[in-house]
Scaffold this active site. Structure first.
Site, short mmCIF file in Angstrom:
data_model
loop_
_atom_site.label_atom_id
_atom_site.label_comp_id
_atom_site.label_asym_id
_atom_site.label_seq_id
_atom_site.Cartn_x
_atom_site.Cartn_y
_atom_site.Cartn_z
N SER A 198 0.85 -1.21 0.00
CA SER A 198 0.00 0.00 0.00
C SER A 198 0.88 1.25 0.00
CB SER A 198 -0.88 0.00 1.25
OG SER A 198 -0.07 0.21 2.41
N ASP B 19 -1.42 -1.87 -3.89
CA ASP B 19 -2.75 -1.90 -3.30
C ASP B 19 -3.28 -0.47 -3.17
OD1 ASP B 19 -4.93 -3.13 -2.04
OD2 ASP B 19 -4.03 -2.99 -0.04
N GLU C 148 -11.58 -0.34 -8.91
CA GLU C 148 -12.65 -0.56 -7.91
C GLU C 148 -13.88 0.26 -8.24
OE1 GLU C 148 -11.49 -0.83 -3.81
OE2 GLU C 148 -13.29 0.19 -3.12
N GLY D 213 -10.35 -3.30 7.84
CA GLY D 213 -10.12 -3.21 9.27
C GLY D 213 -10.77 -4.30 10.09
N HIS E 66 -11.99 -7.02 -1.43
CA HIS E 66 -11.20 -6.30 -0.41
C HIS E 66 -11.87 -6.48 0.94
CE1 HIS E 66 -8.35 -3.66 -2.75
NE2 HIS E 66 -9.00 -4.30 -3.69
N GLY E 67 -11.15 -6.15 2.00
CA GLY E 67 -11.75 -6.20 3.32
C GLY E 67 -12.21 -7.59 3.69
N ASN F 149 -8.29 -10.14 -0.53
CA ASN F 149 -7.31 -9.26 0.13
C ASN F 149 -7.31 -9.43 1.64
OD1 ASN F 149 -6.86 -8.21 -2.40
ND2 ASN F 149 -7.06 -6.08 -1.76
P1 13P Z 1 -8.73 -6.36 5.60
O1 13P Z 1 -8.67 -5.10 6.40
O2 13P Z 1 -10.05 -7.05 5.77
O3 13P Z 1 -7.59 -7.29 5.86
O4 13P Z 1 -8.65 -5.95 4.04
C1 13P Z 1 -7.40 -5.69 3.45
C2 13P Z 1 -7.53 -5.09 2.10
O5 13P Z 1 -8.57 -5.04 1.50
C3 13P Z 1 -6.31 -4.54 1.50
O6 13P Z 1 -6.55 -3.92 0.28
O1 G3H Z 2 -6.58 -1.56 2.32
C1 G3H Z 2 -5.92 -1.31 3.31
C2 G3H Z 2 -4.78 -2.17 3.69
O2 G3H Z 2 -5.06 -2.84 4.90
C3 G3H Z 2 -3.53 -1.35 3.79
O3 G3H Z 2 -3.56 -0.56 4.93
O4 G3H Z 2 -2.97 1.71 4.11
O5 G3H Z 2 -2.66 1.07 6.52
O6 G3H Z 2 -1.15 0.13 4.76
P1 G3H Z 2 -2.53 0.68 5.08
ZN ZN Z 3 -8.43 -2.94 0.21
#
Ligand code: 13P
Ligand code: G3H
Ligand code: ZN
Length: 309
Positions: free
Chosen positions: A50, A82, A134, A181, A211-212, A254
């Site tokens: 990220s 990401d 997205e 999160g 994602h998520g 993800n």
């Molecule tokens: P989580 O917070 O559910 O692990 O999702 C991570 C994510 O989507 C990173 O792009």
């Molecule tokens: O999508 C979010 C990922 O968990 C990455 O998180 O931006 O804190 O590195 P971050």
């Molecule tokens: Zn994400």
């Protein structure tokens, strides 16, 4: 071994009942734990970085860590950006050797998202790099309780079809009820599987991305809280729902939060049980092992429960 794109792995996942795990990396122990697990499970692997990770560890360190992991393991790895927020960061990563980038234009209006995504697709494809985009807002059900609220936030299937046709994007992240999160749902977890089915019917050749998708495993939340943490009420997407999603056209799942929780729980335990310890290897090592075991569990029982890799 090489940095590869996700083209072939997604084509196979689209035909089958599994998904490729895309894990966020921020330091050496996280990279090593994930790669050890992928090696043990002979799993296809996406490591994603990220903007926050790039700020924390510096881009060159992360790239070299993933290169080292590839050399050490002999695995082919997809190196993915990401949530790229704009064209510039996507271009930078393409120029730096990433094989996949995400342009996240989901906060923009539909037409602006299309134009931005198209710009990234043109540049990336010209350099042999694949693109994820997205559409829709990642929001938990607490933010979208009624059908009209879901319609407003979640991915619209017709728009998804238009978006893919107009941008030429390689994969699409969709909003069906997950969020980032450790606090994804206030009440019962809910994913909109009807919407997922409608999306994949209209764009059957497009690999979808969830994602998520962390489960927020109880074991690690409890362990964090037992050893001095304070994360009450954390709740993720139940493993059963992820298993169901990967039987659809979800080809990339993800996961970041589950890595964070596993590592933090293990480190908290060591430090609380051994207050005199101050050698970082003595707690980062168990953190790395916890990540390896958690990722292995996830690959074996959730992402590849059908044993089709
Ligand atoms: P989580 O917070 O559910 O692990 O999702 C991570 C994510 O989507 C990173 O792009
Ligand atoms: O999508 C979010 C990922 O968990 C990455 O998180 O931006 O804190 O590195 P971050
Ligand atoms: Zn994400």
């Amino acid at each position: 071994m090489a940095f590869i794109t996700s083209k072939e792995m997604f084509a196979k996942a689209l035909e089958s009942d599994y998904a490729v795990g895309a894990f966020n990396v921020n330091n050496m122990e996280i990279v090593q734990g994930i790669v050890d697990a992928a090696m043990a499970e002979k799993a296809p692997l996406i490591l994603q970085v990220s903007a926050g990770a790039r700020d924390y560890a510096k881009p060159a360190y992360l790239r070299k860590l993933v290169e080292a992991a590839m050399e050490d393991s002999g695995l082919d790895i997809v190196l993915h950006l990401d949530h790229g927020a704009d064209f510039e960061i996507c271009k930078k990563c393409v120029d730096d050797g990433f094989t996949s980038v995400m342009i996240d234009g989901s906060k923009h209006e539909f037409e602006k998202n299309i134009a931005l995504t198209k710009q990234v697709v043109e540049y990336a494809h010209a350099h042999g790099v694949v693109v994820e985009a997205e559409l829709g807002t990642l929001a938990g059900v607490e933010d979208a309780v009624s059908v009209s609220e879901r319609d407003a936030k979640f991915t619209n299937p017709e728009q998804a079809a238009e978006f893919v046709a107009k941008t030429g994007v390689d994969s699409l992240a969709i909003a069906i009820g997950t969020s980032h999160g450790a606090y994804k749902f206030k009440g019962d977890p809910y994913l909109d599987f009807e919407r997922l089915a409608a999306i994949e019917k209209l764009i059957p050749d497009t690999p979808l991305v969830l994602h998520g998708a962390s489960t927020v495993l109880r074991e690690f939340v409890d362990m964090c809280n037992q050893y001095g943490g304070n994360i009450p009420g954390a709740q993720g997407v139940p493993e059963d729902m992820i298993r169901q999603a990967v039987k659809h056209h979800v080809c990339k799942v993800n996961i970041d939060t589950d890595l964070r929780l596993a590592m933090t729980a293990a480190i908290r335990k060591v430090l609380v049980e051994n207050p005199a310890e101050f050698d970082p290897r003595k707690y980062l090592g168990p953190g790395r092992t916890a990540i390896k075991e958690m990722v292995q569990h996830k690959i074996r029982n959730v992402l590849n429960a059908s044993n089709k890799f």
